[in-house]
Motif scaffolding. Structure first.
Motif: not given
Ligand code: FAD
Length: 470
Positions: A92-94, A113-115, A138-139
């Motif tokens: 989640s940090r990338m 990267c969030v869609l 979110s994904c």
């Protein structure tokens, strides 16, 4: 061993990016709240080199790794088991967009990267990234690729696999495969990219991807049509394909009970065709609104003349189009509010769907009188969400415990008999491991196990998910 491993992990990522205490439910419980695990720790690397270092550490200490993106998966593949032995590796940090190349129509982004962020980035360049899912806020792109996500635009643009040109992957030994490429043609041997796509974290950790972008359609319109029966919906699809060809970017199906759940749990959403036995949602993209409107009216008029639909509405603005989409996209959360159900993400040849529905819906009512099927999905590409809600008054847990295995067998036997699949877009995860082992051919299973052994000989990458090793 645990303490030495955690100490080395902290040295690698910094204390604040190794979580062991506090409320870790966001990482340890899946979106449906069906799988609740306990991780050894949550590791949150910020770059590819850190991912590689963490994987090397895990290889040295024999620690299994569960990669996780947005944790929106629906088959329990991205949360740890209850052993307390598995490292949850959150991407989640990338979330950086590394590059956009408008002339090559590509964007290179990190796995976390969030869609929606990639969709927005494309729009900022007056381009389109067409992957569209209800979970897009979110994904992550890494999760989308690891699960080869589908969504509502597959009909026109294909699934995540077809939208990907290149990958960067950390292998099980902690090396980095630099496979990022913006090439549309590259016949230099085995396609490693396609091996990692859909592998659900069992073959490598995706750290970045180069994705295809498209010109933005100048105009798009959405229609909802009420059809008396499933044959009517299929007839409408036939006409829409013939008249709209590649302009048809979405064709979704919603059965009355599924729409009723949206009305019950999200009463604030306006229902333009309440009580329709079957509702079809069509999306058309075209060079201008006038042309789009004329084409869509033509489709609806021809279907109406043939008695395939009884009523229809067409969006008059972008806001109205998004309201119509919201009805369809709210079904997963509406059914979650109704309680756990038995999920089937099936794919069939479109032509086989009416026969399948007639036969299986009747058999299910014999098996469990009062059963409430929640039927919706991406009819245009033959993918149905064929979910089964407990009869009114029966506790969901008891229902799943008593009937899940039996009803799965009934549904999947009928699907496979018609040349279909028991997992069209959600993957296998933890939910369908036994199903895959039982229903995939021995030849296919042997090849899959050979690939897994070759790429992850210690079997540390998402063990127990997707593929049973014996
Ligand atoms: P996660 O849930 O975090 O992980 C999914 C799998 O990928 C796990 O096995 C995990 O271990 C692995 N993984 C994650 N990141 C990586 C990585 N970087 N490298 C290697 N492995 C990794 N799915 C569809 O296909 N179509 C839909 O229309 C759709 N609609 C949805 C609507 C809602 C409301 C919800 C909640 C879910 C929906 N989904 C849909 C399911 C889900 O959103 C997709 O499967 C999505 O692609 C998962 O992405 P994620 O980042 O949340 O992955």
């Amino acid at each position: 061993m645990g303490a030495a491993f955690l100490q080395a992990l902290r040295a690698c990522l910094g204390d604040s990016n190794v979580l062991v205490d506090g409320d870790l439910d966001a990482y340890q419980v899946d979106w449906r709240k069906r799988y609740r695990g306990r991780a050894l720790a949550v590791a949150r690397p910020s770059c590819t080199d850190e991912v590689a270092a963490v994987v090397r550490l895990c290889a040295t200490h024999g620690v299994p790794i569960v990669p996780q993106g947005g944790n929106t998966g629906l088959v329990g593949g991205g949360v740890p088991d209850a052993s307390g032995d598995q490292l949850l590796l959150s991407l989640s940090r990338m979330r950086r967009v590394r590059a956009v190349d408008p002339d090559n129509l590509t964007a290179t982004v990190e796995a976390g990267c969030v869609l929606q962020a990639l969709q927005d980035e494309a729009e900022a360049h007056d381009l389109l990234f067409p992957l569209r899912l209800g979970s897009e806020g979110s994904c992550t792109i890494g999760g989308n690729l690891a699960s080869n996500a589908g969504g509502t635009q597959v009909l026109r643009y294909g699934n995540a696999r077809e939208l990907c040109l290149g990958l960067e992957v950390v292998t099980a030994s902690g090396e980095v495969w630099h496979g990022l490429s913006g090439l549309r043609k590259d016949n230099t041997g085995y396609d490693l990219r396609d091996l990692f796509i859909g592998s659900e974290g069992t073959l490598g950790i995706i750290t970045a991807a180069t994705m295809k972008l498209f010109p933005r359609p100048a105009a798009s319109l959405v229609a909802l049509a009420a059809c008396p029966d499933i044959d009517g919906v299929l007839g409408l699809l036939r006409i829409a394909r013939k008249r709209l060809d590649a302009g048809l970017t979405g064709f979704e199906l919603i059965e009355r009970f599924a729409m009723g759940l949206v009305a019950r749990h999200l009463p604030q959403l306006r229902q333009p065709l309440p009580g329709a036995p079957w509702t079809a949602l069509l999306e058309l993209s075209a060079e201008c609104e006038g042309v789009a409107g004329q084409r869509l009216e033509g489709v609806l008029a021809e279907a109406s003349e043939q008695g395939l639909l009884s009523d229809a509405v067409v969006s008059a603005s972008a806001a109205q189009a998004s309201e119509l989409w919201q009805l369809r996209e709210s079904i997963p959360s509406a059914q979650a509010s109704e309680g756990l159900n038995i999920k089937h993400d099936i794919g069939l040849p479109v032509s086989a769907i009416p026969g399948f529905l007639r036969e299986v819906l009747a058999s299910l009512q014999v098996e469990v009188p009062g059963l409430r099927p929640v039927l919706f999905g991406h009819l245009g590409d033959g993918n149905l969400h064929f979910n089964l809600q407990a009869p009114e008054g029966m506790a969901p847990d008891a229902f799943l415990h008593q009937y899940e295995a039996r009803l799965n067998a009934l549904v999947y036997d009928a699907v496979l008999a018609r040349g279909g699949t028991f997992s069209a877009e959600h993957g296998i995860g933890a939910l369908k491991v036994a199903e895959l082992a039982a229903r995939k051919s021995p030849v296919a299973l042997a090849m899959m196990r050979a690939v897994k052994r070759a790429l992850d000989p210690q079997c540390l990458l998402n063990p127990g998910r997707l593929l049973a090793m014996q």
